[in-house]
Scaffold this motif. Sequence first.
Motif, mmCIF file in Angstrom:
data_model
loop_
_atom_site.group_PDB
_atom_site.id
_atom_site.type_symbol
_atom_site.label_atom_id
_atom_site.label_comp_id
_atom_site.label_asym_id
_atom_site.label_seq_id
_atom_site.Cartn_x
_atom_site.Cartn_y
_atom_site.Cartn_z
ATOM 1 N N GLY A 154 -5.862 8.421 -2.362
ATOM 2 C CA GLY A 154 -5.788 8.312 -0.911
ATOM 3 C C GLY A 154 -4.779 7.243 -0.525
ATOM 4 N N VAL A 155 -4.955 6.048 -1.053
ATOM 5 C CA VAL A 155 -4.022 4.935 -0.873
ATOM 6 C C VAL A 155 -3.898 4.227 -2.213
ATOM 7 C CG1 VAL A 155 -3.637 2.714 0.248
ATOM 8 C CG2 VAL A 155 -4.614 4.599 1.557
ATOM 9 N N GLY A 156 -2.668 3.950 -2.612
ATOM 10 C CA GLY A 156 -2.438 3.209 -3.857
ATOM 11 C C GLY A 156 -2.162 1.751 -3.536
ATOM 12 N N LEU A 157 -2.794 0.856 -4.253
ATOM 13 C CA LEU A 157 -2.611 -0.584 -4.053
ATOM 14 C C LEU A 157 -1.670 -1.126 -5.116
ATOM 15 C CD1 LEU A 157 -3.373 -3.373 -2.866
ATOM 16 C CD2 LEU A 157 -5.303 -3.380 -4.450
ATOM 17 N N LEU A 206 0.849 -1.184 0.000
ATOM 18 C CA LEU A 206 0.000 0.000 0.000
ATOM 19 C C LEU A 206 0.884 1.233 0.000
ATOM 20 C CD1 LEU A 206 -2.668 -0.981 2.693
ATOM 21 C CD2 LEU A 206 -2.794 -1.270 0.201
ATOM 22 N N LEU A 207 0.604 2.147 -0.899
ATOM 23 C CA LEU A 207 1.342 3.396 -1.010
ATOM 24 C C LEU A 207 0.466 4.503 -0.447
ATOM 25 C CD1 LEU A 207 4.118 4.078 -2.226
ATOM 26 C CD2 LEU A 207 2.907 4.785 -4.278
ATOM 27 N N ALA A 250 3.498 7.435 -7.639
ATOM 28 C CA ALA A 250 2.459 8.015 -6.789
ATOM 29 C C ALA A 250 1.900 9.228 -7.515
ATOM 30 C CB ALA A 250 3.043 8.430 -5.444
ATOM 31 N N VAL A 251 0.586 9.304 -7.609
ATOM 32 C CA VAL A 251 -0.066 10.410 -8.306
ATOM 33 C C VAL A 251 -0.754 11.300 -7.270
ATOM 34 C CG1 VAL A 251 -1.759 11.064 -10.046
ATOM 35 C CG2 VAL A 251 -0.398 8.977 -10.347
#
Length: 120
Positions: A72-75, A55-56, A86-87
């Motif tokens: 919010g959170v990147g998987l 999770l990012l 990461a955007v």
Amino acid sequence: MKIKLIENGKMPVRMTNGACAFDCWARAYEPIPEFRQIRYWLGFSLEVPEGFAALLMPRSSICKTSMRMTNGVGLIDRDYRGEVSAVFDVIGDGNLLYGVGERVAQMIIVPAPMFQLEQV
């Protein structure tokens, strides 16, 4: 967990003994003007072990910027092998942004059990 660095990439690092997440640095960035977004390339790809996911998340320092992480959170699924990015949405006047070489996100590895859904 296997990490492959991209040119000019930096290894994600737990900054303290008590940190549960790995800080990630910006290798490069690209503006996405039509959506008022910025994509930060983090300089690594990874092989997440079976039964886990990455999770990012934004760092707490995001409150000092004119950005918020788009999802919010990147998987990051275990079968993804591309460079991690990461955007961020640019909000407000957009003057306070992360630069190349700065810590821009944090990554945590979490259990992700695999099972089949059964309709009942």
